[in-house]
Motif scaffolding. Structure first.
Motif, PDB file in Angstrom:
ATOM      1  N   ASN A  79       4.401  -1.352   5.820  1.00 18.35           N
ATOM      2  CA  ASN A  79       4.203  -2.451   4.903  1.00 18.35           C
ATOM      3  C   ASN A  79       5.065  -3.732   5.205  1.00 18.35           C
ATOM      4  O   ASN A  79       4.992  -4.762   4.504  1.00 18.35           O
ATOM      5  CB  ASN A  79       4.467  -2.108   3.237  1.00 18.35           C
ATOM      6  CG  ASN A  79       3.398  -1.476   2.614  1.00 18.35           C
ATOM      7  OD1 ASN A  79       2.261  -2.079   2.376  1.00 18.35           O
ATOM      8  ND2 ASN A  79       3.403   0.000   2.755  1.00 18.35           N
TER       9      ASN A  79
ATOM     10  N   ASP B  32      -1.640  -4.600   5.401  1.00 17.42           N
ATOM     11  CA  ASP B  32      -2.577  -5.114   4.493  1.00 17.42           C
ATOM     12  C   ASP B  32      -2.701  -6.615   5.093  1.00 17.42           C
ATOM     13  O   ASP B  32      -3.815  -7.018   5.029  1.00 17.42           O
ATOM     14  CB  ASP B  32      -2.217  -5.101   2.935  1.00 17.42           C
ATOM     15  CG  ASP B  32      -3.212  -5.478   2.100  1.00 17.42           C
ATOM     16  OD1 ASP B  32      -4.611  -4.862   2.026  1.00 17.42           O
ATOM     17  OD2 ASP B  32      -3.114  -6.494   1.471  1.00 17.42           O
TER      18      ASP B  32
ATOM     19  N   ARG C 269      -6.164  -8.232   6.593  1.00 11.27           N
ATOM     20  CA  ARG C 269      -6.842  -9.330   5.803  1.00 11.27           C
ATOM     21  C   ARG C 269      -6.985 -10.629   6.829  1.00 11.27           C
ATOM     22  O   ARG C 269      -7.997 -11.335   7.019  1.00 11.27           O
ATOM     23  CB  ARG C 269      -6.161  -9.776   4.756  1.00 11.27           C
ATOM     24  CG  ARG C 269      -6.518  -8.662   3.552  1.00 11.27           C
ATOM     25  CD  ARG C 269      -5.397  -9.090   2.446  1.00 11.27           C
ATOM     26  NE  ARG C 269      -5.329  -8.071   1.211  1.00 11.27           N
ATOM     27  CZ  ARG C 269      -6.442  -7.661   0.223  1.00 11.27           C
ATOM     28  NH1 ARG C 269      -7.324  -8.553   0.285  1.00 11.27           N
ATOM     29  NH2 ARG C 269      -6.293  -6.746  -0.349  1.00 11.27           N
TER      30      ARG C 269
ATOM     31  N   ILE D 156       1.000  -1.085  -0.095  1.00 10.59           N
ATOM     32  CA  ILE D 156      -0.072   0.015   0.087  1.00 10.59           C
ATOM     33  C   ILE D 156       0.783   1.191  -0.007  1.00 10.59           C
ATOM     34  O   ILE D 156       1.619   1.492   1.086  1.00 10.59           O
ATOM     35  CB  ILE D 156      -1.005  -0.038   1.210  1.00 10.59           C
ATOM     36  CG1 ILE D 156      -1.519  -1.224   1.267  1.00 10.59           C
ATOM     37  CG2 ILE D 156      -1.815   1.293   1.262  1.00 10.59           C
ATOM     38  CD1 ILE D 156      -2.732  -1.331   2.534  1.00 10.59           C
TER      39      ILE D 156
ATOM     40  N   PRO E  45      -9.160  -5.455   3.186  1.00  9.35           N
ATOM     41  CA  PRO E  45      -7.907  -4.837   2.921  1.00  9.35           C
ATOM     42  C   PRO E  45      -7.261  -3.886   3.929  1.00  9.35           C
ATOM     43  O   PRO E  45      -8.053  -3.278   4.722  1.00  9.35           O
ATOM     44  CB  PRO E  45      -8.086  -4.169   1.512  1.00  9.35           C
ATOM     45  CG  PRO E  45      -9.125  -5.016   0.669  1.00  9.35           C
ATOM     46  CD  PRO E  45     -10.147  -5.213   2.046  1.00  9.35           C
ATOM     47  N   GLY E  46      -5.898  -3.570   3.836  1.00 11.84           N
ATOM     48  CA  GLY E  46      -5.578  -2.499   4.551  1.00 11.84           C
ATOM     49  C   GLY E  46      -5.894  -0.918   4.392  1.00 11.84           C
ATOM     50  O   GLY E  46      -6.047  -0.271   5.203  1.00 11.84           O
ATOM     51  N   THR E  47      -6.462  -0.825   3.173  1.00 14.52           N
ATOM     52  CA  THR E  47      -7.050   0.407   2.940  1.00 14.52           C
ATOM     53  C   THR E  47      -8.200   0.980   3.514  1.00 14.52           C
ATOM     54  O   THR E  47      -8.782   1.974   3.560  1.00 14.52           O
ATOM     55  CB  THR E  47      -6.903   0.656   1.305  1.00 14.52           C
ATOM     56  OG1 THR E  47      -7.588  -0.701   0.888  1.00 14.52           O
ATOM     57  CG2 THR E  47      -5.663   0.463   0.713  1.00 14.52           C
TER      58      THR E  47
END
Length: 709
Positions: A203, A215, A219, A107, A225-227
């Motif tokens: 990350n 991310d 999950r 990300i 997702p991490g967003t």
């Protein structure tokens, strides 16, 4: 008269008289001169200190410059991964489980939720944007707390230092490692921007459970997702860095939330969020994702994956492992064991295809509460399931299913076995004796062919545990592993061919490069086909009319029950349509289980599983026609399958013994046939005795003179 030139200093103070060679014009002892020497010493110390400081700064600058020049590029750091990721796939290619580090999707810093960045900076490095990689203020605070409390309670490591440690170093708590960490941190700050460092950190940082990066963590713990992280979710993830295993939501959700509340308070104190935002955090709205991979499949992967060290040694690339496991059969096996295992007992199941491929493996009733694999590691007494080896040895010695034997009281070397129910059937055939698991007949046959010969048969078919040769061994008093005795039955199903259990069919890198591929080869012929056919006849009868009736599934099944004393263990091992399956049930502490017998819960679990396992396979009738080899039709002295040179037996310690060689003779010169209870062969009397002849039965049962009454 000479002119005297009197000079005055600008202040008008007369100059000090010149110092005499004796030490001064004031007649003193030089005390003031000593003070001047101390001043010069202090100046020298200060000068050396400044010089050392300048040298240290120069050395640090050189070290940082060298470190910075050797750092990988930002792109290289993005692609660098720690540890090995292994994706395990089933027989049909579906993913069974992903093991090792999981990195999720990368990300970019601009797409990372603001609350996630704020949470991490607040709890890990509040002065992140104010330092140069090392935070002197943070270090001073850490030292102050250490002096107050007497132990280290706060770390002084910045986010940049943590990144340097995670990527380039280890976690050893030494000053040398800390020094290298500081140099690398300053080097990282000199080469990359703050946003780039934060992007790398978020990350790559480890959050537990194999998850690297936000991310992967999002999950794993929340299923998205991490967003898409919310503030309470970001607080939970940020709180994991301190102790991933202690605060993992999958291990202790309450502890994870408690730690997250501390993170929210820290964010409020740092000004990252407002009081209203802090009050609005509701952890009850957080939904944790179900833990994946912690089911019975892990019994199989725990057994199969260590074999990678031999199949693909010295490999550290991310790989995909294709296995033999059938997902539908695994589910059926798990359900069968869970449904039929007695309360308080454990159960295990292993199922092999005709070539040895493991189709299903269950090592216990619940992997989460106990990951001990009872299918491959536990050793228990097999009871009457051991009679497979007794009757195989007897068939090799010349017995046929229709031959007559006598079920009656017998004593061998002071040992008197009895049947279940303590009844005796008298004169019956071998087929009936096996079907109804007559202990007295098994004892007579074992004594005739030799207990060492029975042990040798077990070793030949794959029993790896120690085997004793006491008379009671015919009733299964030697411990075995479920997978070993299942492969022995599999050899009978394969018409006497060796079956080697295996679980991995292919190993490849994630880009498709094949590192290993299993190639099936014909197994060694362990039994003559006619011996396997006769044994299959007996096993099929045991299911049709004998102790294994509960294992019937509407198509031909061959198998054998096993029950140990006081109902401590229950077994059923059998085969149908090319699939061989073994089931064991019992308690780990070996305490008795009322009502547990091989023909009850284990046989029922076998039947439930095999109905699913064989559903898509054609019905196969057993080849039980006895086709004797020509050499046995001739009136020679051969009573054992094969050449006499191949004869051996196994002693109490499981050692292979060649009687001819142990006596100094050439192979084939020594005696053969029955092994006495002391482990030595009897004198050669010109040939083996007839199968279950009258003299043998009279001697074994002590009924001389009563025959025919």
């Amino acid at each position: 008269m000479a002119r005297t030139d009197v000079r005055r200093n600008p202040s008008g103070t007369p100059p000090r008289p010149p110092r005499t060679a004796a030490g001064g014009g004031n007649g003193g002892s030089g005390g003031k001169g000593g003070g001047g020497g101390f001043g010069r010493f202090v100046k020298r110390v200060l000068a050396w200190t400044v010089a050392a400081g300048v040298a240290a700064v120069l050395a640090l600058g050189v070290a940082v410059a060298v470190a910075a020049s050797s750092l990988p590029s930002f792109g290289a750091l993005k692609s660098q991964q720690e540890g090995q990721m292994i994706i395990v796939r089933a027989r049909d290619g579906s993913e069974l489980v992903s093991l090792g580090p999981s990195y999720g999707k990368w990300i970019p810093v601009g797409q990372i939720p603001r609350t996630m960045k704020q949470a991490m900076i607040s709890v890990e490095d509040r002065r992140y944007y104010d330092h140069f990689g090392v935070d002197p203020v943070g270090i001073a605070r850490s030292v102050f707390v250490r002096a107050q409390s007497g132990r280290w309670r706060q770390g002084g490591s910045t986010i940049t230092q943590q990144l340097a440690r995670n990527v380039f170093l280890n976690n050893n708590r030494t000053f040398a490692r800390k020094a290298r960490e500081a140099i690398l941190a300053i080097a990282l700050e000199s080469k990359f921007s703050k946003d780039e460092i934060l992007e790398l950190y978020l990350n790559k940082v480890y959050f537990g459970g194999g998850a690297y990066g936000i991310d992967s963590a999002a999950r794993k713990f929340f299923g998205h997702p991490g967003t898409e992280l919310t503030l309470p979710e970001a607080a939970i993830i940020a709180g994991l860095v301190k102790a991933p295993s202690r605060y993992s939501p999958t291990a202790d959700a309450e502890a994870a939330v408690k730690r997250a509340r501390v993170v929210v308070e820290t964010m409020l104190d740092a000004g990252a969020i407002s009081a209203g935002e802090a009050e609005g955090v509701d952890f009850d709205t957080v939904r944790f994702a179900a833990e994946q991979g912690q089911n019975s499949v892990r019994y199989f992967t725990d057994w199969a994956l260590p074999q990678l060290d031999l199949l693909v040694p010295e490999n550290s690339e991310p790989i995909e492992v294709w296995t033999t496991l059938d997902p539908a059969m695994q589910r059926a096996a798990t359900d069968a064991v869970a449904r039929h295992a007695p309360k308080g007992a454990q159960g295990a199941l292993v199922s092999l295809d005709r070539d040895g491929a493991v189709l299903a493996m269950v090592g216990g009733t619940d992997y989460v509460t106990s990951n001990y694999n009872r299918a491959t590691n536990a050793v228990r007494q097999p009871g009457s399931a051991w009679k497979l080896f007794v009757y195989l040895a007897a068939i090799e010695a010349g017995y046929k299913p229709d031959d007559a034997v006598v079920d009656e009281p017998v004593t061998i070397a002071g040992w008197s076995p009895h049947n279940d129910g303590r009844t005796f059937a008298g004169r019956i055939d071998v087929r009936t004796a096996f079907a109804y698991s007559k202990n007295t007949v098994a004892a007579q046959l074992g004594n005739e062919v030799g207990f060492g010969t029975v042990a040798g048969m077990a070793r030949r078919l794959g029993i790896t545990t120690p085997i004793n040769t006491m008379p009671s061994m015919v009733l299964g008093t030697s411990d075995v592993r479920l997978i070993d005795i299942t492969r022995a039955f599999g050899a009978v199903s394969a018409k006497g061919t060796a079956v080697e259990p295996y679980g991995i069919t292919k190993v490849a890198t994630t880009d498709g490069r094949v590192l290993y591929e299993h190639r099936s080869v014909a197994g060694q012929q362990l039994l003559q086909p006619f011996v396997a056919a006769a044994m299959t006849d007996l096993l099929q009868t045991a299911v049709n009319i004998g102790t294994g009736r509960a294992a019937q599934i509407g198509r031909p099944v061959a198998g054998k029950t096993g029950t140990t004393s006081s109902n401590k263990d229950g077994w059923f091992i059998g085969f149908s349509s090319g699939i061989t399956t073994g089931v064991w049930m019992g308690r780990d502490d070996a305490r008795p289980i009322p009502g547990l017998m091989g023909g009850t819960a284990p046989a029922r679990a076998f039947a439930q599983y095999m109905r699913v396992a064989t559903a898509r396979r054609p019905l196969e009738k057993f080849d039980t026609e006895l086709v004797l080899p020509e050499w046995q039709l001739e009136p020679d002295d051969e009573a054992m399958t094969g050449s006499p040179e191949d004869y051996y037996y196994v002693d109490e310690q499981g050692n292979l013994i060649d009687p001819a060689r142990s006596q100094g003779g050439a192979p084939g010169d020594g005696p053969r046939g029955r092994i006495e209870d002391n482990g030595q062969p009897p004198p050669d009397d010109g040939g083996p005795p007839a199968a279950a002849n009258d003299d043998f039965l009279d001697q074994a049962t002590g009924r001389q003179g009563r025959r025919g009454q």
